[in-house]
Structure formats: C-alpha cells, structure tokens
Design a protein around this motif. Structure first.
Motif, PDB file in Angstrom:
ATOM      1  N   GLN A 280      12.423  70.857 -77.480  1.00 32.72           N
ATOM      2  CA  GLN A 280      11.406  69.954 -78.018  1.00 32.72           C
ATOM      3  C   GLN A 280      10.142  69.939 -77.166  1.00 32.72           C
ATOM      4  N   VAL A 281      10.115  70.763 -76.107  1.00 30.77           N
ATOM      5  CA  VAL A 281       8.988  70.778 -75.168  1.00 30.77           C
ATOM      6  C   VAL A 281       8.170  72.051 -75.370  1.00 30.77           C
ATOM      7  N   ASP A 282       6.852  71.898 -75.415  1.00 31.91           N
ATOM      8  CA  ASP A 282       5.955  73.049 -75.519  1.00 31.91           C
ATOM      9  C   ASP A 282       5.924  73.775 -74.164  1.00 31.91           C
ATOM     10  N   PRO A 283       6.247  75.069 -74.121  1.00 34.69           N
ATOM     11  CA  PRO A 283       6.237  75.790 -72.845  1.00 34.69           C
ATOM     12  C   PRO A 283       4.896  75.724 -72.121  1.00 34.69           C
ATOM     13  N   ASP A 284       3.793  75.776 -72.861  1.00 38.10           N
ATOM     14  CA  ASP A 284       2.478  75.697 -72.210  1.00 38.10           C
ATOM     15  C   ASP A 284       2.284  74.337 -71.545  1.00 38.10           C
ATOM     16  N   ALA A 285       2.753  73.283 -72.208  1.00 40.08           N
ATOM     17  CA  ALA A 285       2.654  71.946 -71.612  1.00 40.08           C
ATOM     18  C   ALA A 285       3.514  71.859 -70.357  1.00 40.08           C
ATOM     19  N   PHE A 286       4.667  72.512 -70.391  1.00 38.16           N
ATOM     20  CA  PHE A 286       5.538  72.534 -69.207  1.00 38.16           C
ATOM     21  C   PHE A 286       4.808  73.176 -68.022  1.00 38.16           C
ATOM     22  N   TRP A 287       4.222  74.328 -68.249  1.00 39.64           N
ATOM     23  CA  TRP A 287       3.548  75.023 -67.147  1.00 39.64           C
ATOM     24  C   TRP A 287       2.340  74.230 -66.661  1.00 39.64           C
ATOM     25  N   ALA A 288       1.672  73.548 -67.568  1.00 45.07           N
ATOM     26  CA  ALA A 288       0.504  72.754 -67.164  1.00 45.07           C
ATOM     27  C   ALA A 288       0.912  71.563 -66.291  1.00 45.07           C
ATOM     28  N   ARG A 289       2.132  71.097 -66.453  1.00 43.10           N
ATOM     29  CA  ARG A 289       2.603  69.933 -65.687  1.00 43.10           C
ATOM     30  C   ARG A 289       3.777  70.292 -64.768  1.00 43.10           C
ATOM     31  N   LEU A 290       3.818  71.540 -64.336  1.00 44.81           N
ATOM     32  CA  LEU A 290       4.918  72.003 -63.495  1.00 44.81           C
ATOM     33  C   LEU A 290       5.067  71.172 -62.231  1.00 44.81           C
ATOM     34  N   ASP A 291       3.944  70.801 -61.634  1.00 40.42           N
ATOM     35  CA  ASP A 291       3.997  70.011 -60.400  1.00 40.42           C
ATOM     36  C   ASP A 291       4.735  68.690 -60.628  1.00 40.42           C
ATOM     37  N   GLU A 292       4.459  68.069 -61.770  1.00 42.89           N
ATOM     38  CA  GLU A 292       5.117  66.799 -62.107  1.00 42.89           C
ATOM     39  C   GLU A 292       6.614  66.997 -62.322  1.00 42.89           C
ATOM     40  N   VAL A 293       6.977  68.088 -62.999  1.00 44.71           N
ATOM     41  CA  VAL A 293       8.394  68.372 -63.236  1.00 44.71           C
ATOM     42  C   VAL A 293       9.118  68.553 -61.908  1.00 44.71           C
TER      43      VAL A 293
END
Length: 427
Positions: A280-293
């Motif tokens: 359910q997560v957009d991969p581009d959004a994941f990479w943009a917020r990698l630091d937060e993850v």
C-alpha cells in the motif's frame, strides 16, 4: 466406491488417464505412480475394512519469484511440483476425523471440539481441526471420516509440507461432505486460516495457493480475500533446464521468531506511511522519506522494505519472461532476487545463530558447480531451509552428484512442475 473396487480399478489401469493428467507422466513413471496409489488403497482397505474409499492428492510447491512478498499483499510466482501427499479414505459413520499418516501417530479430531488449542500449535491435529472448523463455519455438514496418508513432500524441505497437508485434508472433506463446492482458491484460504489460527504460524497465502491451484501461477495478493492469479505456461525441458531444490542440512530449530520478525519489520516500515502493508506504500514516497523510516522502524526494517519493493516489481517481469520464452532473462531475475534476499531481506541465516550459515554455503557450492550458468537463490522462508537452482539439463547429473557429495545423499532433488495442485483422483 468400496475399497476393493478402488484397488481393482487401479490394477486394471482404469484410472491411468486421470493419473497421467495429474502427474504429467507416462510409461514407467505412470506405472510407478499407479503402484504408489494402489499400495495406499490396499493399506486403507486393511486398516479400515468395509469403509468406502476415494483417492486425493495435494502437491508440494516451489516459490519461483517474490521472496516474502505475499504476507505484504504483494505478488508472487509459484508452482506446484512433482512431489505430493496422497490420501485414501471415506466417511466412517462417527463424529471423528481420523488420519493415519505413514510414519506418524494417528490424528483424531472430534467434530464437537473445533476450537483452537494453543497446546496443539505446530501439530497435524491443529491443521485438521482448523480445516474442519473453517468448513463448519461455512455451513457444511461435516461428518466423521477415516484417511490414510502417504507423503513424498519431505518435512522442512521448503516444499510446503504443511500447506500440502492442509490442502489434502481440505480436498478430501470438500469431496466427501461439501459436494465439491469449494474452489481451489477457497481451499487455499481455508488452509491459510488453519495454519495461522490453529497451527500458530503467521504465513501468507502463497504456499496454499501453489499447492492447491497447480501449474505455475502469477498471483497478486492485493486483496487476499480475492487474489488475482494467472497461469503461466512453462516448459523447463524446452528451455534446457531442470529445477533443483537442495536441502542445506541446517538444524531446523524453531524459526518462527525469525519469520515473524520479517513480517513485523516490514509492517513497521509500512506504518510510517499510515499503511498496514508495504504493497500500500508508493516506493518513491518510501525513498523520499527513507531517513524517517530508519529512525522510526530501524535500518533492518528499511532494508527489508527495499527488498519487498524490488522483488515485488520483479515478479511480473519474471512471469512475462517465462510466458514469452525469454528464459535467460528469467534466470537473470532469479539471480537478482537471490542477491536481494541475501543483502536486503537477510534471510540466509538466523541472527540468533550467526555461526550456522548452511544456506549460504549451499548457495556458494551451487554457484561453483553451475560455473556461471543457470541460477541459484534462497528458497522459501530461508534461515535454515532450502536453496533453489535452475540447472542446464546436460549438467544436472554432475550438479546433483556435487551437491550430494557435500550435503549428503538425496540433499538435491530434481523436480518438475505438475499441472494440477490439489484434486480428486478417484471417488
């Protein structure tokens, strides 16, 4: 039919066409399959004299693409293989389901007691109880049955012996008491329910789908209640390769915590985006917020999420490559998946036992024997299980001999894809 009639029909060859259809065999291989089924029918007649008899089968499975993607509602490529569990049995006129599996104590489940029992976690009883409960919850009038079972799916082999058992029990009870109304997909969902709720293992749906549906299937679990699947026509022999599953020989201690950690960490990464599953997560959004993850879920969770996104994207590419006859491209994707499992998913060995790395050794040995040809990767759950290799036909004998020489006789199994997963052979 009566059990002796079943034996007579098998001996007369009356069921050869059905056997050939299920197992995709002919000649000596067909005769061997018939002899195996006849032996089981004779055993049932001896152990449960006077009861009606039918024959059932459920295949083992191999995961061909999508390592640990199904529990995140992602995509997988899986196939049923040429090892299976078979059952012979029929109604017994009691309120008990009795299952006698070769080499194991008899399982007895009373239909009046179908509540989950934590003391049964990890047992065959729990799976029979869970399947029976799912059928009664659907309103089917179950009654007692007696079954004799024989398996060529080795336990702990990565070929999903538990899922094969669930589907076998489901196929038998569906035929005997449900009028065959349940589809292969519904039987797979029932098997997963039994494994999750009664057996105590948090598995996805891939194993049960592959054991039940048959052939090679590309499955999208975006909606697990209604998985979308398409068959993929695969002819490994025409592609010049055989499929090998290799037992690493590792100690199969309880690895439930290791498997559960993958699921929990992937879901922790998804939670950073307000989602329950990574699909359910957009991969581009994941990479943009990698630091937060990384801050919220941790580095290993982030790496395991990266594996999910990459391996999930590979599955449709693998399916297309097979469908279009681009076997070399398929092998390249298998190799990439194996690298991702090792470096991102990190399921080649258990973090709790870092000195035991039998899966990694097995992969290294297979790579040496393949010498740049074919492909090899961790298979299934990982940690202490099996390795999958695609081996050129002309090298298959030498490959098997080389693996067995190090890991033990029979460690390397040469398998084929079979067209039918779970089904009724006669009845």
């Amino acid at each position: 039919m009566e059990s002796q009639e079943l034996v007579d029909r098998l001996n007369a060859g009356d069921l050869d066409a059905r056997i050939a259809q299920i197992y995709a065999v002919a000649g000596p291989a067909l005769a061997a399959a018939r002899a195996r089924l006849t032996g089981l029918a004779v055993r049932f007649a001896d152990e449960f004299p006077g009861l009606p008899a039918a024959l059932f089968t459920a295949a083992g499975r191999t995961e061909m693409g999508g390592n640990h993607t199904d529990h995140q509602h992602g995509q997988v490529l899986a196939g049923s293989v040429s090892v299976d569990m078979i059952a012979c049995g029929g109604p017994n006129g009691t309120d008990e389901i009795r299952v006698r599996s070769e080499g194991y104590p008899e399982v007895v489940v009373r239909l009046g007691d179908l509540e989950p029992n934590p003391a049964e976690h990890g047992s065959s009883e729990s799976l029979v109880r869970g399947v029976a409960r799912a059928l009664t919850d659907r309103g089917f009038p179950l009654a007692g049955a007696s079954l004799c079972v024989v398996s060529s799916v080795p336990g702990g082999s990565g070929l999903s012996s538990s899922a094969s058992y669930e589907i076998l029990i489901g196929v038998a009870l569906n035929h005997l008491f449900c009028g065959g109304e349940l589809s292969a997909v519904e039987l797979a969902q029932i098997g997963q329910y039994a494994e999750n709720v009664f057996f105590g293992k948090p598995s996805g749906l891939m194993d049960q789908m592959a054991c039940s549906v048959g052939g090679v299937v590309h499955i999208d679990f975006a909606d697990p209640a209604a998985p979308v699947f398409n068959r993929v026509e695969v002819d490994l022999a025409a592609a010049g390769h055989v499929l090998c599953i290799i037992d690493s020989g590792a100690d199969h201690a309880d690895l439930t915590d290791e498997y559960s950690a993958i699921t929990a960490e992937m879901r922790a990464a998804a939670a950073c985006f307000g989602a329950e599953y990574l699909s359910q997560v957009d991969p581009d959004a994941f990479w943009a917020r990698l630091d937060e993850v990384r801050r919220k879920a941790g580095d290993r969770a982030a790496l395991r999420a990266i594996h999910f996104f990459e391996d999930n994207a590979r599955v449709p590419q693998q399916a297309a490559a097979l469908a279009q006859g681009r076997f070399g491209d398929f092998l390249g994707l298998v190799t990439a998946s194996g690298i991702s499992s090792a470096t991102h998913l990190q399921n080649l060995y258990a973090a709790s036992h870092p000195a035991q790395q039998a899966v990694g050794i097995t992969i290294a040995l297979a790579q040496r024997l393949l010498d740049g040809r074919g492909a090899v990767r961790v298979h299934g759950g990982g940690f202490a299980g099996t390795v999958q290799a695609y081996v050129p036909v002309e090298s298959a004998d030498a490959f098997k001999a080389g693996m067995d020489a190090v890991l033990g006789e029979g460690a390397c199994q040469v398998l084929s894809i079979r067209p039918i997963g779970g089904g009724v052979i006669a009845g």
